[in-house]
Design a protein around this motif. Structure first.
Motif, PDB file in Angstrom:
ATOM      1  N   VAL A 148      -6.567  -4.587 -16.083  1.00  0.00           N
ATOM      2  CA  VAL A 148      -6.431  -6.055 -16.071  1.00  0.00           C
ATOM      3  C   VAL A 148      -5.288  -6.477 -17.000  1.00  0.00           C
ATOM      4  N   GLY A 149      -5.486  -7.498 -17.825  1.00  0.00           N
ATOM      5  CA  GLY A 149      -4.482  -7.933 -18.788  1.00  0.00           C
ATOM      6  C   GLY A 149      -3.161  -8.297 -18.152  1.00  0.00           C
ATOM      7  N   MET A 150      -2.072  -7.752 -18.719  1.00  0.00           N
ATOM      8  CA  MET A 150      -0.716  -8.116 -18.300  1.00  0.00           C
ATOM      9  C   MET A 150      -0.343  -7.556 -16.934  1.00  0.00           C
ATOM     10  N   ASP A 151      -1.208  -6.723 -16.335  1.00  0.00           N
ATOM     11  CA  ASP A 151      -0.942  -6.252 -14.975  1.00  0.00           C
ATOM     12  C   ASP A 151      -0.960  -7.415 -13.984  1.00  0.00           C
ATOM     13  N   ILE A 152      -1.804  -8.406 -14.259  1.00  0.00           N
ATOM     14  CA  ILE A 152      -2.024  -9.490 -13.299  1.00  0.00           C
ATOM     15  C   ILE A 152      -0.762 -10.328 -13.073  1.00  0.00           C
TER      16      ILE A 152
ATOM     17  N   ALA B 179      -7.881 -12.998  -8.825  1.00  0.00           N
ATOM     18  CA  ALA B 179      -8.784 -13.120  -7.679  1.00  0.00           C
ATOM     19  C   ALA B 179      -8.348 -14.268  -6.763  1.00  0.00           C
ATOM     20  N   TRP B 180      -7.854 -15.351  -7.370  1.00  0.00           N
ATOM     21  CA  TRP B 180      -7.427 -16.516  -6.595  1.00  0.00           C
ATOM     22  C   TRP B 180      -6.144 -16.224  -5.831  1.00  0.00           C
ATOM     23  N   VAL B 181      -5.188 -15.582  -6.474  1.00  0.00           N
ATOM     24  CA  VAL B 181      -3.882 -15.356  -5.852  1.00  0.00           C
ATOM     25  C   VAL B 181      -3.855 -14.077  -5.016  1.00  0.00           C
ATOM     26  N   LEU B 182      -4.475 -13.000  -5.540  1.00  0.00           N
ATOM     27  CA  LEU B 182      -4.353 -11.684  -4.907  1.00  0.00           C
ATOM     28  C   LEU B 182      -5.506 -11.335  -3.974  1.00  0.00           C
ATOM     29  N   GLY B 183      -6.608 -12.097  -4.035  1.00  0.00           N
ATOM     30  CA  GLY B 183      -7.680 -11.890  -3.067  1.00  0.00           C
ATOM     31  C   GLY B 183      -8.904 -11.175  -3.611  1.00  0.00           C
ATOM     32  N   LYS B 184      -9.950 -11.130  -2.776  1.00  0.00           N
ATOM     33  CA  LYS B 184     -11.245 -10.572  -3.176  1.00  0.00           C
ATOM     34  C   LYS B 184     -11.187  -9.062  -3.395  1.00  0.00           C
ATOM     35  N   GLN B 185     -10.388  -8.364  -2.590  1.00  0.00           N
ATOM     36  CA  GLN B 185     -10.293  -6.911  -2.736  1.00  0.00           C
ATOM     37  C   GLN B 185      -9.793  -6.537  -4.114  1.00  0.00           C
ATOM     38  N   PHE B 186      -8.822  -7.300  -4.619  1.00  0.00           N
ATOM     39  CA  PHE B 186      -8.320  -7.068  -5.966  1.00  0.00           C
ATOM     40  C   PHE B 186      -9.431  -7.305  -6.985  1.00  0.00           C
ATOM     41  N   ALA B 187     -10.199  -8.368  -6.792  1.00  0.00           N
ATOM     42  CA  ALA B 187     -11.264  -8.714  -7.732  1.00  0.00           C
ATOM     43  C   ALA B 187     -12.293  -7.602  -7.849  1.00  0.00           C
TER      44      ALA B 187
END
Length: 293
Positions: free
Chosen positions: A135-139, A71-79
Motif C-alpha cells: 500500500v502506501g506510496m504505491d497507490i 479502491a475508488w480509482v483502481l477498482g475492487k480487484q485492487f482493493a
C-alpha cells in the motif's frame, strides 16, 4: 478445496511475516538510530519528529486513505489484493510500539542501515511474492500510471526524494546519506528476494555432436532441451543448436559433459531471472521411450 485453503493460508502467513519484518526494521533500527527513509514510513517519521504524531497512528490513517483512494480509482480487484497490508502493517507497528521495545542503538549507524535495509527489503519482497501490495506510496504511482501513463518506478522514486527532502530540515548531511543508502540497500535486497528460486542459467551449445549432447543432457542432468535449427555465418552450414535451461549448480557439470563429447563445442551461457512452465513452476513429466520397445 483443501489445497485452495492451504494456498490461501500460506499467502496470509507470508503477508503477515513480511509486514512483521518491515515493522521490526522500523522499531528496532530506524527509530532508535534516528534514520530517515522514504515511503509511508519516512513520511510518518517526519511527522513524528516534527509534530509528535505516533508512527503507527499516521501510517494507519495514511494507508486507509490511500486504500480508499486506490479502491475508488483502481477498482475492487485492487482493493482485495491490498486490504491485508492496509490493516496488518500499522497493527503490527502499533503492537511493537506499545510493547515498549527500545530497539538497538548502534555506535556506527551504517550497521543500523544495513540491518534495516535487509529487513525492509526482505519484508516487502515476501509480501510481493504472496501477490499483495504494501500500500502506501504505491497507490499514487499506480493511479498516475492509469490516468497519465507515467512510469510507476519513476513516481515512487520521485516520492522518496520528496520525503527525504522533507526530513532534511531536521537532519544533518550524514543522516541524508544514510537515508539514501537505506533506500539503495532495501531496493537491492527486494530485487534479490523477488528473484529468489527463479534464477536459472540458459545454455546454447553449437556442436557437430549435438545429438549426443542432447541425449546426455537428458540422461545426466535430467533437464529438458530444445533443438534449434541454425546456419553458420561464414560457411553457411546448416545444423542444430542445443538449448537448455539449467540450475546454477549444474553449470560446471554441463560444461564438463559437453567438452568430453566435443572439445571444440561453442557454448553461450547467460543468466535468466525467471523461468515458468513444465519442469520449473510445474512438475516434470516422464514419458517412456516407445522407440526401444
Amino acid at each position: 478445496m483443501q489445497k485452495k485453503w492451504m494456498n490461501a493460508a500460506e499467502k496470509l502467513g507470508m503477508i503477515i511475516f513480511g509486514n512483521l519484518l518491515y515493522a521490526l526494521a522500523v522499531t528496532l533500527f530506524i527509530m532508535p538510530n534516528h534514520l530517515i527513509t522514504g515511503g509511508t514510513t519516512g513520511l510518518a517519521l517526519f511527522f513524528y519528529r516534527t509534530a509528535g504524531i505516533p508512527v503507527s497512528a499516521f501510517v494507519s490513517v495514511f494507508n486507509i486513505t490511500m486504500f480508499l483512494l486506490g479502491a475508488w480509482v483502481l477498482g475492487k480487484q485492487f482493493a482485495l489484493t491490498t486490504v491485508l497490508s492496509t490493516v496488518i502493517y500499522p497493527l503490527l507497528l502499533g503492537l511493537l510500539e506499545g510493547a515498549g521495545i527500545t530497539g538497538f542503538v548502534t555506535e556506527e549507524r551504517l550497521v543500523a542501515v544495513l540491518y534495516a535495509g535487509l529487513l525492509i527489503g526482505a519484508g516487502i519482497g515476501v509480501v510481493m511474492r504472496a501477490g499483495a501490495s504494501t500500500v502506501g506510496m504505491d497507490i499514487p504511482a499506480l493511479i498516475l500510471k492509469k490516468k497519465k501513463n507515467i512510469n510507476v518506478s519513476a513516481v515512487i522514486y520521485l516520492c522518496d526524494c520528496i520525503i527525504l527532502a522533507l526530513q532534511m530540515s531536521a537532519s544533518d548531511a550524514g543522516s541524508i546519506l544514510y537515508g539514501i543508502l537505506l533506500i539503495a540497500v532495501y531496493t537491492l535486497v527486494l530485487d534479490k528476494v523477488l528473484m529468489l528460486g527463479g534464477a536459472r542459467m540458459q545454455v546454447k551449445i553449437v556442436s557437430r555432436e549435438h545429438d549426443a549432447i542432447n541425449r546426455l543432457l537428458a540422461e545426466k542432468i535430467d533437464c529438458g532441451t530444445s533443438l534449434l535449427h541454425m546456419e553458420t555465418g561464414f560457411l553457411h552450414q546448416e545444423q542444430n543448436m542445443v538449448l537448455a535451461v539449467i540450475s546454477n549448480r549444474d553449470l560446471p557439470k554441463v560444461n564438463q559433459l559437453v567438452l568430453e563429447v566435443d572439445p571444440e563445442a561453442f557454448m553461450i551461457v547467460s543468466q535468466i531471472n525467471e523461468v515458468r512452465g513444465r519442469g520449473f513452476t510445474l512438475s516434470k513429466l516422464y514419458r517412456k521411450d516407445t522407440q526401444n520397445k
